[in-house]
Design an enzyme around this catalytic site. Structure first.
Site, short mmCIF file in Angstrom:
data_model
loop_
_atom_site.label_atom_id
_atom_site.label_comp_id
_atom_site.label_asym_id
_atom_site.label_seq_id
_atom_site.Cartn_x
_atom_site.Cartn_y
_atom_site.Cartn_z
N SER A 66 28.50 -0.64 75.11
CA SER A 66 27.12 -1.04 75.38
C SER A 66 26.99 -2.51 75.07
CB SER A 66 26.17 -0.24 74.46
OG SER A 66 24.86 -0.79 74.48
N TYR A 121 23.65 2.25 65.73
CA TYR A 121 24.17 2.31 67.10
C TYR A 121 25.01 1.07 67.40
CZ TYR A 121 24.21 2.82 72.19
OH TYR A 121 24.61 2.95 73.50
#
Length: 230
Positions: free
Chosen positions: A134, A147
């Site tokens: 990501s 995250y």
């Protein structure tokens, strides 16, 4: 790499990027083993094999790999490490369980799956591992500390791995999408595509682009962003 007739494993196949990638790889003539805790709804294809697997569990991954070899043969050509989740919020608002859940899926599960396929890929002197990270692995964001930490780990793992297995003809790509319209974080995609977000099919097409690159070419990192921003 010519994908026709090759075998791919995709984790997190039930929806979103995983499902879109499975559909596109099948259209390219591949045999696809989809690993996940739940099967994709109303999705059947003669070359698609759903294998129930919780990648957080090392023993589950080994069983899924054995089942894949039984269903598709001993040669595994592609692994798409797509399964992932995010628990958002302030660091002092996280439970240890939420923290471990992210690392167990996004990092440890990715390691188990990668380790499972590498012996076959090295023996073949041919293989491609796509790690779906990501843009959260490139810059920190408030309330996404856990995250981001997992995706930084995936990026570092990918960078080290591609250097490690390059001599054996195995390619590793770290794909870093920005905003994608999926069920991620419990959100439901809208009825009309959001012009400020990419679609799962866009990410799947980029995965295929990396896989189909000439064997002499390694796309080691790919960053993806929506063209239009809010």
């Amino acid at each position: 790499m010519d994908l026709s007739g090759k075998v791919a494993i995709i984790t997190g196949v039930s929806k979103g990027i995983g499902r879109a990638t499975a559909e596109l790889l099948l259209a390219k003539g591949m045999v696809v083993a989809g690993w996940g805790r739940t099967a994709p709804n109303e999705f059947k294809h003669p070359r698609f094999h759903f294998i129930r697997c919780d990648i957080r569990k090392e023993a589950d991954v080994q069983k899924a790999y054995d089942a894949t070899v039984k269903a598709a043969g001993p040669e595994i050509h592609v692994l798409v490490n797509n399964a992932g989740l995010g628990n958002f919020g302030p660091v002092d608002g996280f439970s240890s369980e939420q923290w471990h859940q992210m690392f167990d899926t996004n990092v440890h599960g990715l390691f188990y799956c990668t380790r499972a396929v590498l012996p076959a890929m090295k023996k073949q002197q041919l293989g491609h591992i796509i790690n779906v990270a990501s843009l959260a692995g490139t810059a920190g964001t408030a309330n996404l500390a856990g995250y981001c930490a997992t995706k930084y780990a995936v990026r570092g793992f990918s960078d080290a791995l591609f250097k490690e297995v390059r001599p054996q003809g195995v390619r590793v790509t770290c794909l870093m999408p920005g905003s994608v319209e999926t069920n991620f974080n419990g959100n439901e995609p809208g009825q009309q595509p959001d012009p400020h977000k990419m679609q799962p099919e866009d990410v799947a097409a980029t995965i295929v682009h990396a896989l189909e690159a000439p064997q002499t070419v390694l796309l080691s990192e790919i960053q993806m962003r929506p063209t239009q921003v809010k």
